[in-house]
Design a protein around this motif. Structure first.
Motif, short mmCIF file in Angstrom:
data_model
loop_
_atom_site.label_atom_id
_atom_site.label_comp_id
_atom_site.label_asym_id
_atom_site.label_seq_id
_atom_site.Cartn_x
_atom_site.Cartn_y
_atom_site.Cartn_z
N ALA A 1 0.83 -1.20 0.00
CA ALA A 1 0.00 0.00 0.00
C ALA A 1 0.86 1.25 0.00
CB ALA A 1 -0.93 0.02 1.21
N ILE A 2 0.32 2.30 -0.56
CA ILE A 2 0.95 3.62 -0.51
C ILE A 2 -0.07 4.56 0.12
CG2 ILE A 2 0.22 4.09 -2.89
CD1 ILE A 2 2.61 5.97 -3.13
N ARG A 3 0.38 5.44 1.00
CA ARG A 3 -0.50 6.39 1.66
C ARG A 3 -0.61 7.68 0.85
NH1 ARG A 3 -4.16 5.21 5.72
NH2 ARG A 3 -3.47 3.25 6.62
N VAL A 4 -1.84 8.11 0.58
CA VAL A 4 -2.09 9.31 -0.19
C VAL A 4 -3.19 10.12 0.49
CG1 VAL A 4 -2.69 10.26 -2.46
CG2 VAL A 4 -1.51 8.05 -2.31
N VAL B 1 -9.65 16.36 4.78
CA VAL B 1 -8.51 15.72 4.14
C VAL B 1 -8.02 14.60 5.06
CG1 VAL B 1 -6.13 15.98 3.34
CG2 VAL B 1 -7.82 17.78 2.89
N ILE B 2 -8.01 13.39 4.54
CA ILE B 2 -7.56 12.25 5.34
C ILE B 2 -6.53 11.45 4.55
CG2 ILE B 2 -9.73 12.06 6.60
CD1 ILE B 2 -10.52 9.76 4.81
N SER B 3 -5.74 10.69 5.28
CA SER B 3 -4.74 9.82 4.65
C SER B 3 -5.38 8.48 4.31
CB SER B 3 -3.55 9.62 5.60
OG SER B 3 -2.59 8.75 5.03
N ARG C 1 5.36 7.85 -5.13
CA ARG C 1 5.48 8.95 -4.16
C ARG C 1 6.04 10.21 -4.83
NH1 ARG C 1 7.38 4.61 -0.73
NH2 ARG C 1 5.73 4.05 0.76
N LYS C 2 6.90 10.03 -5.82
CA LYS C 2 7.46 11.18 -6.53
C LYS C 2 6.37 11.99 -7.23
CE LYS C 2 12.12 9.40 -7.46
NZ LYS C 2 13.06 8.93 -8.52
N VAL C 3 5.39 11.29 -7.80
CA VAL C 3 4.35 12.01 -8.55
C VAL C 3 3.24 12.54 -7.65
CG1 VAL C 3 4.80 10.71 -10.66
CG2 VAL C 3 2.98 9.95 -9.12
N THR C 4 3.15 12.03 -6.42
CA THR C 4 2.10 12.52 -5.53
C THR C 4 2.59 13.57 -4.53
OG1 THR C 4 2.49 10.68 -3.98
CG2 THR C 4 0.79 10.36 -5.67
N LYS C 5 3.91 13.67 -4.36
CA LYS C 5 4.43 14.57 -3.31
C LYS C 5 4.15 16.04 -3.60
CE LYS C 5 9.17 15.04 -5.08
NZ LYS C 5 10.60 14.82 -4.78
N SER C 6 3.98 16.39 -4.89
CA SER C 6 3.72 17.79 -5.22
C SER C 6 2.27 18.18 -4.94
CB SER C 6 4.04 18.06 -6.70
OG SER C 6 3.22 17.27 -7.54
N ARG C 7 1.43 17.19 -4.68
CA ARG C 7 0.02 17.46 -4.37
C ARG C 7 -0.16 17.48 -2.85
NH1 ARG C 7 -3.15 16.64 -8.95
NH2 ARG C 7 -1.77 16.55 -10.77
N GLY C 8 -0.70 18.57 -2.32
CA GLY C 8 -1.01 18.58 -0.90
C GLY C 8 -2.04 17.51 -0.59
N SER C 9 -3.07 17.47 -1.41
CA SER C 9 -4.10 16.45 -1.30
C SER C 9 -4.89 16.43 -2.59
CB SER C 9 -5.04 16.74 -0.11
OG SER C 9 -5.76 17.94 -0.34
N PHE C 10 -5.63 15.34 -2.80
CA PHE C 10 -6.48 15.22 -3.98
C PHE C 10 -7.91 15.59 -3.62
CE2 PHE C 10 -2.86 12.59 -4.94
CZ PHE C 10 -2.65 12.81 -6.30
#
Length: 404
Positions: free
Chosen positions: A170-173, A181-183, A349-358
């Motif tokens: 799993a990856i946390r987003v 906003v939740i993980s 994680r590299k492509v999601t780190k620039s997003r604070g949240s979706f």
């Protein structure tokens, strides 16, 4: 091939202002439509083997059968197009594929940039800087929205009947849910096919693990064509063994050794990490389960006073650790080596780190899917040690492998 400039000059005599050339009903849009219509008719002629109104020359007697209407969207706004049909319904145009509703030069570029984690504002800025094109946030949203349907098709596609090994991780987003906003945990299943090639089988979002959640996942895999999994290597076990046993009763559940080690090292100081890791290595590199248990006892005697949680965690999960020792070195290397998932998670994680949240789960899955597509392009060879491992599988699971 170049266009006759005299033809262009002749056209421009009738269209002089920018609006007449580039406007809603301007020359460029009319030319685009005319070229597309001609190309579609040419594709149909090739498909049938004869021109429009020509003598039928194919063996089945297939011929044109009118047309259907479609509206394309693009930088030019909307454009009505007529797609020719044939009597047998076998014509599938290439220039405007079935299901395609957009025809725009920058669609592929927008999706490519989006898949690398760029935000809408960053995509706008990039395209304006490189190509001098000013696009709206609405256009970016519209283009990437088409990916959502692609995700649904991918998530429901037919899978292979047998996967010798399936890794679950799993990856946390962070994503917005009911205004908060939740993980969230996005679970990934990576299957190793009979030829050793890797394949991401699907993605599932869940805030909590449990037998009900895992039962949904493994049932979906079964419904999509998976008939057997030899080994399921997972990092968490809340409800998973019960679920896998219900749907795939012959599957062996193996706790991921790398995750066990990393979890253990969370309890020690940075100065102790190397020594503790070395002592843990003596456990999982043992030749047999009996030797591993002796090494665990030695570990407990040495470290329990300072860090009792570590040995207790290993003992609590011992039934899901010891299957590892029943396999020869060839298969142990494949099970233990989690480079596939670790590398995958790092890239995601590299492509999601620039997003604070979706804003929602759909946006999150859309980006992860595009990132997975980019990653899978690099999976051009079987995983390491696969031939040796498959040779062992052929003996250990002879009755479960397809007859050649």
């Amino acid at each position: 091939m170049t266009i006759d400039l005299a033809v262009i000059d002749d056209l421009l005599k009738k269209y002089q202002t920018p609006e007449e050339i580039l406007g809603e009903n301007g020359l460029l849009k009319q030319l685009t439509k005319a070229v597309l219509q001609r190309a579609l008719q040419a594709e149909m002629s090739h498909h049938l083997g004869h021109e429009k109104h020509g003598a039928i020359s194919n063996k089945t007697g297939n011929a044109r059968n009118g047309s259907s209407k479609k509206t394309l969207k693009g930088d030019f706004g909307t454009m009505p197009i007529e797609i020719p049909r044939d009597r047998e319904g076998t014509f599938e145009p290439v220039i405007i594929a079935k299901g395609q509703t957009r025809f725009a030069e920058f669609d592929d570029k927008i999706i490519s940039l989006y898949s690398r984690g760029m935000t809408t504002r960053e995509i706008q800025s990039h395209l304006e800087e490189i190509y001098g094109v000013d696009i709206s946030p609405t256009l970016v949203s519209t283009v990437t929205e088409a990916v959502s349907e692609e995700v649904k098709v991918w998530q429901n596609r037919q899978l292979d009947a047998i996967y010798p090994i399936v890794y679950m991780d799993a990856i946390r987003v962070k994503a917005r849910d009911n205004g908060h906003v939740i993980s969230k945990a996005v679970y990934l299943a990576i299957g190793i096919k009979l030829d050793g090639e890797k394949e991401v089988l699907g993605m599932w979002v869940s805030e909590n693990e449990g037998a009900k959640f895992w039962l949904h996942v493994v049932t979906e895999l079964r419904n999509r064509g998976v008939e057997d999994i030899f080994i399921a290597c997972v990092d968490g076990l809340k409800g998973f063994p019960e679920a896998i046993e219900t749907v795939f009763p012959k599957t062996q559940v193996q706790l991921c050794i790398v995750h066990m080690v990393r979890h253990s090292l969370n309890y020690v100081t940075s100065r102790q990490r190397k020594e503790v890791a070395g002592d843990l290595r003596l456990i999982y590199q043992s030749a047999t389960a009996e030797q591993a248990e002796m090494e665990l006892n030695k570990f407990a005697a040495k470290w329990d006073k300072a860090h009792p949680t570590i040995s207790r965690t290993w003992r609590r999960n011992w039934d899901q650790i010891i299957p590892f020792f029943a396999y020869p070195p060839d298969i142990r290397k494949v099970i233990y080596t989690t480079n596939t998932i670790e590398s995958l998670n790092m890239s995601l994680r590299k492509v999601t780190k620039s997003r604070g949240s979706f804003p929602n789960d759909e946006a999150m899955l859309k980006l992860l899917y595009l990132a997975l597509k980019n990653i899978a392009k690099k999976w051009t060879r079987p995983i390491q040690n696969w031939k040796a491992a498959m040779g062992r599988f052929a003996i250990l699971f002879e009755d479960r492998l397809p007859k050649s």
